[in-house]
Structure formats: C-alpha cells, structure tokens
Design an enzyme around this catalytic site. Sequence first.
Site, mmCIF file in Angstrom:
data_model
loop_
_atom_site.group_PDB
_atom_site.id
_atom_site.type_symbol
_atom_site.label_atom_id
_atom_site.label_comp_id
_atom_site.label_asym_id
_atom_site.label_seq_id
_atom_site.Cartn_x
_atom_site.Cartn_y
_atom_site.Cartn_z
ATOM 1 N N HIS A 155 -31.210 -58.346 82.703
ATOM 2 C CA HIS A 155 -31.792 -58.567 84.024
ATOM 3 C C HIS A 155 -30.692 -58.573 85.085
ATOM 4 C CE1 HIS A 155 -35.350 -59.919 81.756
ATOM 5 N NE2 HIS A 155 -36.021 -59.651 82.856
ATOM 6 N N LYS A 159 -30.904 -63.675 88.220
ATOM 7 C CA LYS A 159 -31.855 -64.398 87.369
ATOM 8 C C LYS A 159 -31.226 -65.690 86.865
ATOM 9 C CE LYS A 159 -35.163 -63.804 83.593
ATOM 10 N NZ LYS A 159 -36.243 -64.428 84.394
ATOM 11 N N THR A 166 -39.781 -63.444 78.909
ATOM 12 C CA THR A 166 -40.345 -62.327 78.146
ATOM 13 C C THR A 166 -39.673 -62.201 76.787
ATOM 14 O OG1 THR A 166 -40.866 -61.121 80.180
ATOM 15 C CG2 THR A 166 -40.752 -59.839 78.146
#
Length: 267
Positions: A155, A159, A166
């Site tokens: 990511h 983040k 997920t």
Amino acid sequence: MTRIAIVGASGRMGKVLVEAVCDNPDASLGAASVRVGSSLVGADAGEIAGLGKKGVACVDDLAQVMDDFDVIIDFTSPETTLELLALCRKEGKAIVIGTTGFSDQQKTLLAEAAQDCPVVFAPNMSVGVNLLLNILALTAKTLGDDYDVEVIEAHHRFKKDAPSGTALRLGEVVAEAMGRNLNECAVYGREGITGERDKKTIGFETIRAGDIVGEHTVMFATMGERIEITHKASSRMTFAKGAVKAALWLHGVAPGLYDMQDVLGLK
C-alpha cells in the site's frame, strides 16, 4: 433514492466517495463531515472534491443533520467509527464501514452495535477482492497442508495499519478453509535465524511505498510448483463504488452485521 453521508469528506478517500455518490443515479449526497474544528466546516462538499457546488455544506458533527441522510459511509479510524456506531444505534441509521485497524475488542463492540442498526463491515469493498475470497477458500481447501501459504500486501506510504485489513481477511479465509486458527498460525514478517518454516503457519509480508493503491497476493507453494493469486487496485474509485453499492443495498434492511459477500450475493 438513498441519501448518503460521507465521513471524512476532505480526505483522500472521502473525496472519491463523494464523487462516487454523485455519479450514482440511485444515490444522493445527503451530508458530509470533516474533522471537528476544521476550517472546511461550512464548505461545499462537492467543491472540496473538485466537482463544483453540490449544495451540501460540511459539518463536523453528523448529529446536526440526522434528517438529511439514510446511510453513513465511513473510511476513517476505529475510534471515529465507534463514535458513529453509537450515533447509529441511537438514531437507527445504517452504516457502511471500510475502516481497518480494529482491535479484537473494538470488533466485539462493533458486532454488539450491529444488533441495533444495519452495518456492512468489510476491509475491502471491491468486487474483485470479494470474488477472490471465494476463490481462495476453494484453493486452500483443495491444496491442504502440503502447500505453504504466504500473504504479501503493498500500500501507499500513508497507510497507518499493517498488515492491511484485506490481507488479514485473506489469511482468515485460508485458515478457516484449512481448519486452522489464524491467531495461532500467523507469522508477521521474518528476521534473523528463524529456522525451517513451520508447515502450518501462514506468513504475512507488508510493503509501504509511494502511492500504491492496494495490491494483495496469496502464494501457495510446495516442492515443484507455486500458485499465486493476485488482486491489484489501480484507483480508490474501485473501493468507493463498492461502498456506494453496499450503502444502496443496506438501506432498509434489518439490523445486523453484514459484509460484501452479503451485498454481492456470494454467500
């Protein structure tokens, strides 16, 4: 027409959510909120998102505009989400939660709140990832313990939680299909002299770099072959469209805790 409130309307995801709501013919932007005391209180949510005026002024407390919306969409923080859940329980409003990083205790509080209001809680709102969950369950059940399992996720640099919600959900699905408890078999990163790999562990590796929207790979590897199942998101709009789809589905359903598998009819 379902009236939707967007929380965190001035943030990266919030702006995309506002756009997704405005683009959907079955939805309307009913309300938008920003941080308490923000200089954007009173600003038009459409203008913040670069869409021009939409006639919805941002507030810093959704309790001020409860009559203006039917469903909340929230992609903020666990603490903010729990505050919103308390409001939804009190007022009987529905909420779609894409927030990640919840502790086990916070997840318990979330489930308790869902007894009194409709909740869709999913770490990933994309159709592709939710199809991936079904594919993973079948793959893991078929391959069994002869295959090592690794989950690799990447990511953007901003983040805050790791591994991603997920990635953890992917691991949970694999663990359940293999008859394991993820809390007992997960290994997060490796360093130093670790010894041989424990056959029944599920490994997680995290990458944080640049502007990566979201990439997840589940690897099943044994002697002689390797299977890799990958999902790559190239735009936050993927998640935003899924969240709006969930909000439309959630409007008018009975209180309870639902996920995107329910929304997409995959259960």
